[in-house]
Design a protein around this motif. Structure first.
Motif: not given
Lengths: 289, 367
Positions: B47, B79, B81, B83, B85-86
């Motif tokens: 991050r 990046m 992610f 989960n 992150a859509l």
């Protein structure tokens, strides 16, 4: 063991269905509570079609023999109800839009941005919910008078455009949206304003609908605020305008009820239009309905 | 050119330091994997590279620029992610195109890139769907596609496979490795799964408690771990450890009342004056055999009795869990081995492949 070799299933016994008294009791209670809640509304609609002298007749005649539809015409001519409706619309729409903007904007910062003393600031802001308005009503009025804003709708707009409750409600909802969405958007190249506008707002429709209903209904029905700030007829809202049917010697209850029925219509429309989201919002913001 | 240098990179949250002055050089187009147990600082490091966490001290250099204060969007990174992150309110197409739209790329270029990525990832038929109508594996592909269309110099992947089922994870591992070759970009990948690290990485960075323990190729990490943590973390089932003491001037070690021979590479690595030094002997599960293998020097072996507590048939091999000389061990033997729970079996330990660690510092000798 092959399927053929399996023994035939024994005849199944079906237990006798028993009367569920618990469920019946629950239904009876729910129906009674519903009737108790609906009765005043039905009485109001019934009274709006009666002569003043029949309004309080006992036993209550729920369906008037000769409904006075003229009541719904007279209310527009006896007092400037059209003007009051316009004023109320103006006030309610401006306050609702401003509250949605300020609340969701502040909520985004409190939920998704990191800055020093964020939580302390939020707590302090939220603590103001516990302060009853009556406590600071007078100093606030003195301040507004100082600004020369009495007898203007601007005074009420200024007072009601910001709400700790709205920020709280929106923040709780934003907290449930994963931080990774904002982070993905940041990497995609969006500014914080962009994230708020293009990611958070579209995703928070349930919370926005809930806040819209709360704000619209509260502002539309507000009596005390306009009573304090608005004394001139030109700026009055519908809720204090209706009081003009009450004079020193007469109270025209039929007309009051007819005007009340009219004033209820926009609230009903807003509620019904947003009700689907509202229920979702109540569930997802963890608020009890 | 997108080599990345982490120079004395540190991250603190209040008084808690989660990443301690780490140094790391990542070559251009390298596939590097940060691996370690939960809370080891691997995700925080990623991050910081992404620009999602402030750097408390030290420098982060991408190419030849110090990017500590450069916002994420200007770091030429993408990046993926954990989960995914859509954006739930956008279609797959819009999700993938969004980054390019924000950069005001021409419509036809966006269209071309999204369609190309969708073809590669086999999601072309899903472009009009919303994320909620996709399966986990499909969402994963969309998340990868969203990163791909931007054609960044560096891909950052934060445990991208951890939400997938075992079969899909194996398939996606191969897909991502192929993708790395095809895209010719730097990949920095975070995982706690050492199998992912071993199978995909050019080099693995093993982290624990905010420190880098070892950076090397997967095989080198497996063969020459620098300390007990790396030795225990890399390899499944994990390495077995036995408390021993150095004996006979370093040519053997004492384990209980037995003496086990030490290979020359270990005895030569022991510092002078190591007599009776408390050490840990490391033996991987595959270094136990039921009978002496032809390519192993019999002088470098020792017969050891094991009480089997659990036999796990894996198909191609059998894992025997049990107690050997008072220590819990796992041995990986042929599936034809008949030993079952409750049996006592004699195994031959191949000590020519043993590892030796100082008991106090946990550092390895001879690596």
């Amino acid at each position: 063991m092959s399927i053929d070799a399996m023994p035939a299933p024994a005849a199944l016994k079906r237990p006798r269905r028993r009367v569920n008294w618990g469920l019946i009791t629950t239904y009876v209670i729910v129906i009674l509570v519903t009737l108790t809640m609906l009765a005043p509304f039905i009485w109001m609609i019934s009274a709006s079609l009666k002569l003043d002298r029949d309004v309080f007749a006992f036993p209550i005649q729920w369906i008037p023999e000769n409904p006075r539809w003229e009541n719904f015409v007279e209310i527009w001519t006896k007092i400037p109800l059209g003007l009051f409706v316009m004023n109320t619309f103006q006030l309610t729409i401006i306050v609702t839009i401003l509250q949605l903007l300020t609340s969701s904007f502040a909520a985004y910062a409190f939920a998704k941005l990191r800055f020093p003393y964020r939580n302390a600031l939020f707590l302090a802001y939220i603590a103001t919910i516990a302060m009853p308005w009556q406590v600071y009503m007078v100093p606030q009025f003195v301040m507004m008078r100082g600004f020369g804003l009495t007898n203007t709708l601007t005074a009420l707009v200024c007072l009601q455009a910001f709400t700790a409750f709205g920020v709280f409600l929106m923040r709780q909802f934003y907290m449930s949206i994963p931080d990774e969405l904002c982070e993905a958007a940041r990497i995609d190249g969006m500014s914080e304003y962009g994230i708020w506008w293009r990611i958070m707002l579209p995703l928070s429709m349930p919370a926005i609908s809930t806040l819209t209903i709360f704000t619209f209904v509260t502002t539309w029905n507000d009596f005390l605020g306009p009573l304090i700030y608005l004394t001139k007829t030109e700026v009055k809202t519908i809720q204090i305008g209706i009081r003009m049917f009450i004079s020193q010697y007469t109270q025209e209850y039929g007309l009051i009820m007819a005007a009340s029925v009219v004033s209820l219509i926009p609230v009903l429309i807003v509620f019904l239009a947003l009700q689907r989201f509202f229920v979702e919002g109540i569930a997802s913001t963890g608020l009890k309905g | 050119m997108a080599g990345i240098s982490l120079r004395k990179l540190r991250k603190t949250f209040g008084t808690l330091t989660v990443v301690h002055d780490i140094d790391l050089e990542i070559a251009d187009k390298e596939f590097i994997i940060l691996v370690g147990p939960s809370g080891c600082g691997k995700s925080t490091t990623l991050r910081m590279i992404a620009g999602l966490e402030d750097i408390s001290s030290g420098d982060l250099v991408i190419g030849d620029t110090i990017v500590n204060d450069v916002p994420p969007k200007n770091r030429d990174i993408a990046m993926v992610f954990q989960n995914y992150a859509l954006y739930p309110h956008m279609t797959v197409y819009k999700n993938m195109a969004f980054g390019l739209e924000l950069r005001h790329s021409p419509r036809e270029i966006i269209d071309k890139k999204v369609n190309e990525a969708a073809e590669i990832l086999d999601i072309a038929h899903l472009l009009n769907r919303r994320p909620k109508a996709l399966s986990g594996g499909q969402r994963q592909r969309v998340a990868l596609g969203r990163a791909m269309v931007r054609s960044p110099a560096v891909f950052l992947l934060d445990e991208p496979l951890s939400n997938l089922d075992a079969k899909l994870r194996t398939a996606m591992r191969a897909e991502i490795t192929k993708l790395h070759r095809k895209l010719d970009a730097t990949f920095i990948y975070v995982t706690h799964d050492q199998v992912e690290a071993m199978t995909m990485a050019d080099r693995i960075v093993v982290m624990k408690d905010g420190h880098i323990h070892q950076v090397d190729t997967p095989q080198a990490l497996y063969d020459r771990p620098v300390n007990m943590f790396v030795a225990g973390f890399i390899g499944a089932p994990q390495m077995n450890f036995f408390p021993v003491a150095v004996a006979r001037g370093g040519t053997s070690v004492r384990f209980g009342d037995r003496e086990l021979p030490l290979p020359a590479r270990l005895s030569e690595a022991l510092p002078p004056g190591s007599a009776d030094r408390a050490c840990m002997l490391g033996l991987r599960p595959e270094h136990f055999h039921e009978r002496l293998p032809v390519d192993v020097d019999p002088a470098m072996t020792a017969e050891m009795d094991m009480e089997v507590e659990l036999a796990e048939p894996m198909g191609a091999e059998l894992h025997l869990n049990g107690v050997l000389g008072g220590e819990t061990v796992i041995a990986r033997v042929s599936p034809r081995c008949q030993a079952r729970a409750g049996d006592r079996i004699t195994l031959i330990a191949d000590l020519s492949s043993a590892h030796l660690f100082d008991k106090k510092t946990e550092a390895a000798f001879g690596n």
